[in-house]
Write a protein that holds these residues in place. Structure first.
Motif, PDB file in Angstrom:
ATOM      1  N   ASP A 142       0.876  -1.174   0.000  1.00  0.00           N
ATOM      2  CA  ASP A 142       0.000   0.000   0.000  1.00  0.00           C
ATOM      3  C   ASP A 142       0.921   1.234   0.000  1.00  0.00           C
ATOM      4  OD1 ASP A 142      -1.508   2.204   0.775  1.00  0.00           O
ATOM      5  OD2 ASP A 142      -2.786   1.053   2.121  1.00  0.00           O
ATOM      6  N   PHE A 143       1.109   1.831  -1.170  1.00  0.00           N
ATOM      7  CA  PHE A 143       2.151   2.862  -1.319  1.00  0.00           C
ATOM      8  C   PHE A 143       1.825   4.127  -0.530  1.00  0.00           C
ATOM      9  CE2 PHE A 143       2.061   0.361  -5.360  1.00  0.00           C
ATOM     10  CZ  PHE A 143       3.084  -0.497  -4.981  1.00  0.00           C
ATOM     11  N   GLU A 144       0.540   4.445  -0.466  1.00  0.00           N
ATOM     12  CA  GLU A 144       0.143   5.650   0.268  1.00  0.00           C
ATOM     13  C   GLU A 144       0.416   5.487   1.769  1.00  0.00           C
ATOM     14  OE1 GLU A 144      -3.557   7.202  -1.585  1.00  0.00           O
ATOM     15  OE2 GLU A 144      -3.984   7.718   0.501  1.00  0.00           O
ATOM     16  N   THR A 145       0.008   4.337   2.305  1.00  0.00           N
ATOM     17  CA  THR A 145       0.258   4.077   3.731  1.00  0.00           C
ATOM     18  C   THR A 145       1.754   4.015   4.010  1.00  0.00           C
ATOM     19  OG1 THR A 145      -1.787   2.840   3.859  1.00  0.00           O
ATOM     20  CG2 THR A 145      -0.227   2.456   5.618  1.00  0.00           C
ATOM     21  N   SER A 146       2.510   3.398   3.100  1.00  0.00           N
ATOM     22  CA  SER A 146       3.971   3.328   3.290  1.00  0.00           C
ATOM     23  C   SER A 146       4.538   4.736   3.379  1.00  0.00           C
ATOM     24  CB  SER A 146       4.639   2.601   2.117  1.00  0.00           C
ATOM     25  OG  SER A 146       4.201   1.271   2.043  1.00  0.00           O
ATOM     26  N   ASP A 147       4.083   5.595   2.473  1.00  0.00           N
ATOM     27  CA  ASP A 147       4.565   6.979   2.438  1.00  0.00           C
ATOM     28  C   ASP A 147       4.251   7.683   3.760  1.00  0.00           C
ATOM     29  OD1 ASP A 147       5.617   9.325   1.525  1.00  0.00           O
ATOM     30  OD2 ASP A 147       4.182   9.613  -0.108  1.00  0.00           O
ATOM     31  N   GLU A 148       3.008   7.534   4.211  1.00  0.00           N
ATOM     32  CA  GLU A 148       2.601   8.203   5.458  1.00  0.00           C
ATOM     33  C   GLU A 148       3.428   7.704   6.645  1.00  0.00           C
ATOM     34  OE1 GLU A 148      -2.007   8.490   3.996  1.00  0.00           O
ATOM     35  OE2 GLU A 148      -1.580   7.351   5.825  1.00  0.00           O
ATOM     36  N   LEU A 149       3.629   6.398   6.699  1.00  0.00           N
ATOM     37  CA  LEU A 149       4.381   5.832   7.818  1.00  0.00           C
ATOM     38  C   LEU A 149       5.843   6.284   7.769  1.00  0.00           C
ATOM     39  CD1 LEU A 149       4.650   3.995  10.273  1.00  0.00           C
ATOM     40  CD2 LEU A 149       4.970   2.052   8.726  1.00  0.00           C
ATOM     41  N   ILE A 162      18.526   3.277   9.276  1.00  0.00           N
ATOM     42  CA  ILE A 162      17.215   2.621   9.193  1.00  0.00           C
ATOM     43  C   ILE A 162      17.031   2.078   7.786  1.00  0.00           C
ATOM     44  CG2 ILE A 162      14.707   2.953   9.298  1.00  0.00           C
ATOM     45  CD1 ILE A 162      15.077   5.098  11.336  1.00  0.00           C
ATOM     46  N   GLY A 163      16.660   0.808   7.721  1.00  0.00           N
ATOM     47  CA  GLY A 163      16.345   0.184   6.435  1.00  0.00           C
ATOM     48  C   GLY A 163      14.972  -0.448   6.489  1.00  0.00           C
ATOM     49  N   LEU A 164      14.545  -0.978   5.357  1.00  0.00           N
ATOM     50  CA  LEU A 164      13.210  -1.576   5.260  1.00  0.00           C
ATOM     51  C   LEU A 164      13.305  -2.986   4.716  1.00  0.00           C
ATOM     52  CD1 LEU A 164      11.425   1.384   3.414  1.00  0.00           C
ATOM     53  CD2 LEU A 164      11.634   1.043   5.892  1.00  0.00           C
ATOM     54  N   LYS A 165      12.481  -3.869   5.269  1.00  0.00           N
ATOM     55  CA  LYS A 165      12.347  -5.210   4.676  1.00  0.00           C
ATOM     56  C   LYS A 165      11.134  -5.161   3.763  1.00  0.00           C
ATOM     57  CE  LYS A 165      13.113  -9.887   4.932  1.00  0.00           C
ATOM     58  NZ  LYS A 165      13.335 -10.631   6.163  1.00  0.00           N
ATOM     59  N   LYS A 183      12.414   7.073  -2.377  1.00  0.00           N
ATOM     60  CA  LYS A 183      13.349   8.157  -2.743  1.00  0.00           C
ATOM     61  C   LYS A 183      13.228   9.380  -1.852  1.00  0.00           C
ATOM     62  CE  LYS A 183      13.938   7.911  -7.692  1.00  0.00           C
ATOM     63  NZ  LYS A 183      13.291   8.193  -8.940  1.00  0.00           N
ATOM     64  N   LYS A 184      12.059   9.545  -1.244  1.00  0.00           N
ATOM     65  CA  LYS A 184      11.793  10.769  -0.485  1.00  0.00           C
ATOM     66  C   LYS A 184      12.448  10.766   0.903  1.00  0.00           C
ATOM     67  CE  LYS A 184       7.333  11.937  -0.652  1.00  0.00           C
ATOM     68  NZ  LYS A 184       5.861  11.689  -0.667  1.00  0.00           N
ATOM     69  N   TYR A 185      12.977   9.612   1.317  1.00  0.00           N
ATOM     70  CA  TYR A 185      13.424   9.500   2.710  1.00  0.00           C
ATOM     71  C   TYR A 185      14.887   9.042   2.790  1.00  0.00           C
ATOM     72  CZ  TYR A 185       8.454   9.908   3.119  1.00  0.00           C
ATOM     73  OH  TYR A 185       7.172  10.388   2.991  1.00  0.00           O
ATOM     74  N   PRO A 186      15.567   9.404   3.900  1.00  0.00           N
ATOM     75  CA  PRO A 186      16.977   9.015   4.041  1.00  0.00           C
ATOM     76  C   PRO A 186      17.129   7.560   4.516  1.00  0.00           C
ATOM     77  CG  PRO A 186      16.303  10.354   5.906  1.00  0.00           C
ATOM     78  CD  PRO A 186      15.115  10.284   4.995  1.00  0.00           C
ATOM     79  N   ILE A 187      16.630   6.662   3.698  1.00  0.00           N
ATOM     80  CA  ILE A 187      16.664   5.233   4.029  1.00  0.00           C
ATOM     81  C   ILE A 187      18.074   4.716   3.732  1.00  0.00           C
ATOM     82  CG2 ILE A 187      15.731   2.994   3.283  1.00  0.00           C
ATOM     83  CD1 ILE A 187      13.138   4.613   2.532  1.00  0.00           C
TER      84      ILE A 187
END
Ligand code: RRO
Length: 312
Positions: A142-149, A162-165, A183-187
């Motif tokens: 869910d790209f919108e929820t991912s973005d919000e979170l 911080i990374g993501l699985k 791309k929007k976040y310093p992941i």
């Protein structure tokens, strides 16, 4: 020859370590990882409160891989903070990675904040692809929820990478949509991929499914998923490789599989099903096989391999 790896301010002594899931839930299992050749100690995904998980049987091995529906069985995140404190004393040179899951945004934020403040945890992997909680979809689909979170997560201060699985994506449009969000976040890194969801394995002898939970559907790892993992590593390397590290996970059971993940674009790799099947001895074996293979090919550094798939 050994290849070290850097994620943010954290140095990993080698490029191969465990994925969150197999053999990393109890303190004993975590100490065994510390004593092994794994280059880090990744802990089982943890939730705010302890969970017993789904009913048994919930994990089975087959020739080509494994199927699980563990249901996020874990001791609750406060215990993993305690375990990390003990582990750091025993294994000061091994990065300790916490894998974080929540049931709502507030859960994620609480855990990220508490782990950011925990000096004995070095890296956070936020699991956006936790698949086995009945009634809950995967956030990363869910790209919108991912973005919000993610927007909320990256307002929390702290200097740990911080990374993501991530789950596997099967449609290039989905991969590209998620990449636009990321791309929007310093992941610092993304781990590709979590197990492949909603699969059914039937034993023809007993005429039964292999696992009990959730209509007998489970999450697949091992040989079955390697091409899916490689495709996701490659796609995200092309889309985001200049911004964040890609950690390869899926179907690695020997040194050549590690090499393939690196060619696709992974900087490091995690072992899942093979760790379940073979226990912690797999790290030394696979490391040795990998280094022999790349040395025979004449490589002298990992940077010569990462992403350098010879495209047709
Ligand atoms: O616990 C599990 O059932 C589980 C999790 Br949280 C996960 O991220 N991936 C998986 O295959 N199983």
């Amino acid at each position: 020859m050994t290849f070290t790896a850097q994620i943010g301010n954290v140095t990993f002594p080698d490029i191969i370590y465990n994925s969150s899931g197999p053999r990393c839930t109890t303190p004993e299992e975590l100490v065994a990882l510390g004593n092994s050749e794994s280059s880090a100690i990744m802990m089982k995904s943890c939730s705010p409160e302890p969970r017993t998980g789904n009913p048994e049987p919930r994990y089975k091995e087959v020739e080509l891989g494994s199927i699980n529906s563990i249901g996020l069985a874990n001791h609750g995140y406060k215990k993993y903070i305690e375990y990390a404190t003990d582990l750091k004393k025993q294994f000061p040179d091994k990065p300790i990675v916490a894998s974080i899951v929540g049931f709502c945004h507030e859960d994620f934020l609480q855990l990220v904040e508490d782990f950011q403040n925990e000096p004995n945890v070095d890296v956070l992997e936020v699991n956006l692809s936790c698949p086995n909680v009945v009634g809950k979809p995967q956030i990363a689909y869910d790209f919108e929820t991912s973005d919000e979170l993610l927007e909320k997560i990256f307002t929390i201060s702290g200097n740990k990478p911080i990374g993501l699985k991530l789950p596997p994506y099967f449609d290039p449009v989905h991969t590209a949509s998620m990449a636009e969000v990321l791309k929007k976040y310093p992941i610092s890194f993304i781990t590709c991929i979590n197990s492949v969801g909603n699969t059914l394995i039937i034993d023809p002898e007993t005429e039964q499914p292999l696992i009990a939970p959730k209509w007998w559907l489970g999450w697949l790892g091992g040989d079955y998923v390697k091409p899916v993992a490689l495709a996701n590593v490659r796609a995200f390397y092309k889309l985001l490789g200049d911004r964040m590290r890609i950690i390869g996970c899926g179907g690695i059971k020997n040194g050549v599989d590690v090499f393939e993940h690196l060619l696709a674009g992974a900087s490091m790799v995690q072992l899942g099903t093979v760790l379940w099947k073979e226990d912690v001895e797999c790290f030394g074996r696979i490391q040795k096989e990998f280094y022999e293979y790349v040395e025979n090919k004449g490589y002298t550094s990992v940077d010569e391999v990462i992403g350098n798939l010879k495209e047709l």
